[in-house]
Design an enzyme around this catalytic site. Sequence first.
Site, PDB file in Angstrom:
ATOM      1  N   SER A 189       4.435  -1.740   4.525  1.00 28.42           N
ATOM      2  CA  SER A 189       4.547  -3.145   4.926  1.00 28.42           C
ATOM      3  C   SER A 189       4.562  -3.997   3.666  1.00 28.42           C
ATOM      4  O   SER A 189       3.899  -3.674   2.686  1.00 28.42           O
ATOM      5  CB  SER A 189       3.347  -3.560   5.778  1.00 28.42           C
ATOM      6  N   GLU A 203      -9.659  -1.345   6.049  1.00 28.03           N
ATOM      7  CA  GLU A 203      -8.497  -1.639   6.889  1.00 28.03           C
ATOM      8  C   GLU A 203      -8.906  -1.663   8.358  1.00 28.03           C
ATOM      9  O   GLU A 203      -8.569  -2.573   9.097  1.00 28.03           O
ATOM     10  CB  GLU A 203      -7.416  -0.580   6.659  1.00 28.03           C
ATOM     11  N   GLN A 241       0.847  -1.197   0.000  1.00 28.96           N
ATOM     12  CA  GLN A 241       0.000   0.000   0.000  1.00 28.96           C
ATOM     13  C   GLN A 241       0.879   1.241   0.000  1.00 28.96           C
ATOM     14  O   GLN A 241       1.663   1.438   0.928  1.00 28.96           O
ATOM     15  CB  GLN A 241      -0.873  -0.054   1.259  1.00 28.96           C
ATOM     16  N   GLY A 242       0.764   2.064  -1.039  1.00 26.99           N
ATOM     17  CA  GLY A 242       1.584   3.279  -1.126  1.00 26.99           C
ATOM     18  C   GLY A 242       0.769   4.518  -0.833  1.00 26.99           C
ATOM     19  O   GLY A 242       0.399   5.269  -1.744  1.00 26.99           O
ATOM     20  N   GLU A 264      -5.057  10.180  17.377  1.00 24.32           N
ATOM     21  CA  GLU A 264      -5.608  11.530  17.219  1.00 24.32           C
ATOM     22  C   GLU A 264      -6.537  11.590  16.005  1.00 24.32           C
ATOM     23  O   GLU A 264      -7.597  12.217  16.057  1.00 24.32           O
ATOM     24  CB  GLU A 264      -4.465  12.544  17.087  1.00 24.32           C
ATOM     25  N   SER A 266       1.135   6.606   2.708  1.00 25.43           N
ATOM     26  CA  SER A 266       1.881   7.585   3.509  1.00 25.43           C
ATOM     27  C   SER A 266       3.158   8.036   2.811  1.00 25.43           C
ATOM     28  O   SER A 266       3.781   7.273   2.079  1.00 25.43           O
ATOM     29  CB  SER A 266       2.271   6.966   4.849  1.00 25.43           C
TER      30      SER A 266
END
Lengths: 347, 382
Positions: free
Chosen positions: B159, B240, B124-125, B364, B127
């Site tokens: 990951s 997710e 997963q790209g 947060e 962040s």
Amino acid sequence: MKAILEEEQRLVVEVAERMAGNGLQNAQRLLSGAPWPEYPDHDLMANWQGLAIGEADGGSGGRLVDLALLIRTLSIRLTPCRYIDHVIALQAAFGAGLPIDFKVADEGQWCLAVAEPRTPPFGPFACRLSNNRIDGTKTGVPFGNRAEIAIIALEDNRIALAKPSESILSDSADPLAEYACLTFNGSAAEHVSDNANGGLLRATVLIAAELCGVAQGAVDNGSAYAKERAQFGQPIGSYQGVAHQLAEAQVATETAWSLTLYACWAIDSGNSDAQKAVHAAKAKASEAAVFSSERALQVHGGIGMTWESTPHLYLKRAITRAAVLGGTHWHRQQLGSALLSKISSVS
Amino acid sequence: MHFDDTREQANFRKRVISWLEETLPGLRKVGKESSEEELSRHWQKLMHDGGWLGLAWPKEFGGQGLSAIEEAIFNEECVRRDAPIPINLLGILLGGPTIIVHGTDAQKKRYLPKILSADEIWCQGFSEPGNGSDLAGLRTRAEKTEGGWRISGQKVWTSSGHLAHKCLLLARTDPSASKHRGITYFLADTSAFDIRPLRMINGEAEFNEMFIDDVFVADEDVLGEVNGGWQVAMTTLTVERNSVAFNLQVWARQALDRLAAEVMEQGLADDTYVLERLGEFEAEVEAIRIGTIRSTSALSAGSQAGVEGSTVKLQWAHAVQNIARFALELGAIDLVLAGAEGSGYWINRYLRARGHSIEGGTDEIQKSIIAERVLGLPRSRL
């Protein structure tokens, strides 16, 4: 698994929402000296006291979770009613296997008398039963001052139905509820059961349901204020310092409600988890109600410290009910012991 | 409202358990001589051959056409028995479900079967070094070219990046649009990415950074609309938070049971403070299990996945962090000496758990989601 509300349960919530409608206004009126409101107690007593009691036992059927939903919904708005404590006493009697005469229940308030001064929440008790007569004192009995009938917890897992000899109204922190000290001077035990635990489990989980409602009501109350109150040119709810407190309270409230729903189901389905589930529900519901009301008060700022405001009503209900049928500390410890005995029986 | 299995669910669970008990011992023998990666690869093949993958996916794309509940039951029983993680975890958990919602028929045919067979492994790209919580501010750029897009930028915390063939990649396609409106979701090939592992504070290397320099992605590998990538990304993030919940509750349960055993070993079973803390944890771990049953039930009864995932994620991170910290607070020195015989568990668990309130959306961010979508408070970020 099908852990969603069924059609009739959604209906219970709808009806309860209607009855809870202007609960908070009633509460405020009561505070300024108005007499105890007849609505919705009158309707509740007439139509809903047999809920979650089998038809064979004179009740109107339905499950414990239905009653939990009703109580939670009424409590979201702190709707002043004596019904909740009346029905909790009926449920304690039912769970313990004491016969319930609904004609008598129609006539007047019932109460559940468990706590004694300076005694652990579920005994050992000083109240004595001998020759079918009860002697002793019970304290912190919700609406005990108005009750015709008391369900009294006794030693050795016994529980009895009797009429109190005398009652003294206590000075309650919660201005919307009444607590009394009851004395029994050789009162005749009309019925005795040796399954007090069966009744106290049902009563305790319903107090948890009430605390879940108080917690949700406090979160809603704090959120409504945070949307409308502006400082530095913005509604204060747009500041994370405010918003995140309320989000944390919402998570705590949801945690408690999941545990309460499960505990109701576990009792109803005779699951071996039931005892543990009730400890978890009561501990977390008390925690959530106190935490959420504290957050609601904080979010209100100085206004929250005034007698006319709403948050203190939630806080006082939370603090008081958290102490009924076992405090947070006690329930957590029971749960910890249960976990250790599970682990040691496996290994 | 029922918290136990229906008769069909109980039968399904029985089949799962008997298959796992037949299959796992053989796998463990193989596992002794192979790396974790080979074990995961082999495990996914066994699951695939046995018809246990894509339980809630449509049959026409290699799935089993069941519901979220069967998937949850299967995952729960796997984690309970410490089964390995399938090698293409992110393809199965995130890629597949997102493609099922937003993909064209051609994309579904092209990608879904290979996710299940692990012929194509996904990462997963999302962040970036400059954009973590502020995902919509991402700076990886895609420029239009003949038949597709040329993409350049940098991604981080990836990951499985080192194993992957394919990447769920977000890039900015319209820098002039407002930040949520100029993003496109690509199904990119990773063969031309430069992927480097990152070492975590517990010494392990679970994730990577990826450098993307002028990599071509064809038009047919855009998922959803051009500049409509934000909505597609929201599907991935919701999936997710919800799909991992059943694993989370079992992981938390395992940690707590282990803490209870530790308490007894150290002779603290009569300590009232310890009992009270154990009780607190027990209630929290139970609430995660029950909350997950409630949200999975709602999903399979047709509700949209909502913010329940945020609640469970917050509860889980909080519970596991506190359990691990309390184990160390019990004060046995060998628990903090990683490497001493059998003692690495708690210090490793404690350090790794610090990431639980950061990964997959920080605490947060989850609280802001709850404040906005459950409580209806005004948006605090632009």
